[in-house]
Design a protein around this motif. Structure first.
Motif, short mmCIF file in Angstrom:
data_model
loop_
_atom_site.label_atom_id
_atom_site.label_comp_id
_atom_site.label_asym_id
_atom_site.label_seq_id
_atom_site.Cartn_x
_atom_site.Cartn_y
_atom_site.Cartn_z
N VAL A 14 0.87 -1.17 0.00
CA VAL A 14 0.00 0.00 0.00
C VAL A 14 0.91 1.22 0.00
O VAL A 14 1.82 1.32 0.83
CB VAL A 14 -0.89 0.01 1.26
CG1 VAL A 14 -1.68 1.30 1.34
CG2 VAL A 14 -1.81 -1.19 1.27
N ASP A 215 0.49 -2.79 15.61
CA ASP A 215 1.31 -1.60 15.86
C ASP A 215 0.76 -0.34 15.20
O ASP A 215 1.04 0.77 15.64
CB ASP A 215 2.73 -1.83 15.32
CG ASP A 215 3.57 -2.67 16.27
OD1 ASP A 215 3.01 -3.22 17.24
OD2 ASP A 215 4.79 -2.78 16.03
N SER A 227 2.71 -4.24 21.03
CA SER A 227 3.42 -5.51 21.18
C SER A 227 2.71 -6.58 20.38
O SER A 227 1.53 -6.47 20.04
CB SER A 227 3.49 -5.92 22.65
OG SER A 227 2.25 -6.48 23.05
N GLY A 228 3.47 -7.64 20.10
CA GLY A 228 2.92 -8.76 19.35
C GLY A 228 1.78 -9.42 20.10
O GLY A 228 0.83 -9.92 19.49
N VAL A 229 1.84 -9.41 21.43
CA VAL A 229 0.79 -10.03 22.24
C VAL A 229 -0.56 -9.41 21.89
O VAL A 229 -1.54 -10.11 21.60
CB VAL A 229 1.10 -9.83 23.75
CG1 VAL A 229 -0.05 -10.33 24.61
CG2 VAL A 229 2.40 -10.50 24.13
C1 LIG Z 1 13.33 -7.57 17.71
C2 LIG Z 1 11.89 -7.50 18.16
C3 LIG Z 1 11.46 -8.36 19.16
C4 LIG Z 1 10.14 -8.32 19.59
N1 LIG Z 1 9.75 -9.20 20.57
C5 LIG Z 1 8.47 -9.19 20.98
C6 LIG Z 1 8.03 -10.12 21.97
O1 LIG Z 1 8.79 -10.94 22.48
N2 LIG Z 1 6.72 -10.07 22.35
C7 LIG Z 1 5.85 -9.18 21.80
O2 LIG Z 1 4.66 -9.20 22.17
N3 LIG Z 1 6.23 -8.29 20.87
C8 LIG Z 1 7.52 -8.27 20.44
N4 LIG Z 1 7.92 -7.38 19.47
C9 LIG Z 1 6.93 -6.44 18.91
C10 LIG Z 1 6.11 -7.14 17.84
O3 LIG Z 1 6.97 -7.69 16.86
C11 LIG Z 1 5.17 -6.16 17.16
O4 LIG Z 1 4.44 -5.45 18.13
C12 LIG Z 1 4.19 -6.94 16.28
O5 LIG Z 1 4.92 -7.59 15.24
C13 LIG Z 1 3.16 -6.02 15.65
O6 LIG Z 1 2.37 -6.78 14.79
P1 LIG Z 1 1.71 -6.12 13.51
O7 LIG Z 1 0.94 -7.21 12.85
O8 LIG Z 1 1.01 -4.88 13.87
O9 LIG Z 1 2.93 -5.66 12.60
P2 LIG Z 1 4.04 -6.52 11.87
O10 LIG Z 1 4.32 -7.78 12.60
O11 LIG Z 1 5.16 -5.57 11.64
O12 LIG Z 1 3.36 -6.92 10.50
C14 LIG Z 1 3.02 -5.95 9.54
C15 LIG Z 1 2.91 -6.62 8.19
O13 LIG Z 1 2.43 -5.67 7.24
C16 LIG Z 1 3.27 -5.66 6.09
N5 LIG Z 1 3.28 -4.29 5.56
C17 LIG Z 1 3.90 -3.21 6.07
N6 LIG Z 1 3.68 -2.12 5.32
C18 LIG Z 1 2.89 -2.53 4.31
C19 LIG Z 1 2.30 -1.86 3.20
N7 LIG Z 1 2.49 -0.55 2.98
N8 LIG Z 1 1.54 -2.59 2.35
C20 LIG Z 1 1.33 -3.92 2.57
N9 LIG Z 1 1.85 -4.59 3.60
C21 LIG Z 1 2.62 -3.91 4.46
C22 LIG Z 1 4.64 -6.08 6.61
O14 LIG Z 1 5.42 -6.60 5.55
C23 LIG Z 1 4.24 -7.13 7.64
O15 LIG Z 1 4.04 -8.37 7.04
C24 LIG Z 1 9.23 -7.40 19.02
C25 LIG Z 1 9.66 -6.53 18.01
C26 LIG Z 1 10.97 -6.57 17.58
C27 LIG Z 1 11.41 -5.62 16.50
#
Ligand SMILES: Cc1cc2nc3c(=O)[nH]c(=O)nc-3n(C[C@H](O)[C@H](O)[C@H](O)COP(=O)(O)OP(=O)(O)OC[C@H]3O[C@@H](n4cnc5c(N)ncnc54)[C@H](O)[C@@H]3O)c2cc1C
Length: 314
Positions: A14, A215, A227-229
């Protein structure tokens, strides 16, 4: 995405969203119309104040770029005597990254130096004192220097607030989240940091046909850490609401628990557990984390997770 005409999978990024016109613009030039939108694109690493570091800077997100760069970093470290790696960010991501990097570098560049710039709030702010003590102990055992000052970018690495330059060949940034830039022009109501404002149904407070989890969003009714949770637990609620009939009164609510369980990997097969005021550590915590992670990933890969995690963890 649900569209009135076509349903299917489109693999593209996007690049813009017009929430008033219900249009999503993609990186391949397509424009898709939608009736309801689920926005789950995560966040980017906030590196605004590290820009001066230039080509030495490697943000943890977007993750695909980080994963592509990681083998090059290891090769550079192996080929360059006195390699110095600086991790910026004292949260869970920075902590895990510093220890994971140290673990990997032991094999590729045993003499490499690893530093963690954690900012004035120190390591793992927001976690209980016991967790933070355990974390500092793990960093010290791994011979990782901890610097508790704010840092800004510098072409030699980073500069601390007292003017000291921390020389580094690579600066890994795990410096918190910022929303994708295109969100600012989407027309959605956002919080002051630019994340999509959603209610307890994970529905946009300004556009009821838009839902968001993870996020990229910010709950307006309760404080909720990024957070991932929470991303994982809000997902099924969002899915339910996304498919509910229009104007349904039976929308599901996501109620974040008071405490979340964090299992923090310490590089080798060892981890720290943090749950509110309680903490524990050991190889058993790592096995627990590993089992949870594998089970989660296997749900999407349709079988047993096959990775080189086993080898990397040794
Ligand atoms: C090193 C590290 C360790 C972590 N450890 C933990 C932990 O132990 N426990 C915990 O709860 N949280 C942890 N976190 C935080 C956790 O990873 C995030 O809070 C979580 O991944 C958020 O999930 P999300 O689905 O919102 O985003 P994401 O997991 O970032 O997924 C977003 C998805 O959208 C896609 N995307 C992005 N932009 C676009 C676009 N413009 N168009 C189409 N697709 C797109 C990306 O490619 C990705 O696949 C950690 C983070 C990091 C960096």
């Amino acid at each position: 995405m649900q569209s009135g005409h076509d349903r299917g999978t489109v693999v593209a990024h996007v690049v813009a969203l017009d929430a008033n016109q219900r249009r999503v613009h993609l990186s391949d030039g397509q424009t898709l119309a939608y009736e309801r939108l689920s926005l789950d694109v995560g966040s980017e690493t906030d590196v605004r104040w590290l820009q001066a570091t230039g080509p030495r800077l490697l943000p943890i997100k977007p993750l695909d770029r980080f994963i592509a760069a990681w083998p090059r970093l290891l090769a550079q470290a192996g080929a360059q005597p006195g390699f110095r790696l600086c991790v910026v960010g004292g949260g869970a991501a920075g902590f895990e990254l510093a220890l994971a990097a140290r673990h990997a570098l032991r094999r590729h560049a045993p003499e490499a130096e690893v530093m963690l710039v954690a900012g004035p709030a120190g390591v793992l702010p927001g976690h209980a004192a016991g967790v933070r003590r355990r974390a500092v102990r793990q960093l010290q055992r791994a011979d990782i220097a901890i610097l508790t000052q704010r840092a800004v970018g510098d072409e030699r690495g980073v500069m601390l607030e007292d003017g000291q330059v921390v020389h580094a060949d690579v600066v890994l940034a795990a410096t918190g989240a910022r929303p994708p830039a295109w969100l600012a022009d989407a027309g959605l109501r956002c919080d002051e940091a630019g994340f999509v404002a959603v209610d307890a149904h994970h529905r946009s407070v300004s556009h009821p046909d838009v839902y968001a989890a993870g996020d990229v969003c910010c709950r307006v009714d309760v404080p909720m850490a990024r957070s991932g949770v929470h991303a994982v637990h809000a997902g099924p609620v969002l899915a339910h609401n996304l498919l509910a009939p229009p104007r349904s009164a039976a929308l599901a609510v996501y109620r974040p628990r008071r405490y979340s369980l964090y299992l923090l990997a310490c590089g080798r097969r060892y981890a720290i557990a943090s749950w509110g005021p309680f903490s524990a550590e050991g190889a058993w915590v790592w096995r627990w984390k590993d089992a949870i992670d594998r089970r989660f990933i296997a749900r999407f890969s349709g079988g047993t997770l096959e990775t080189d995690t086993e080898e990397a963890a040794r």
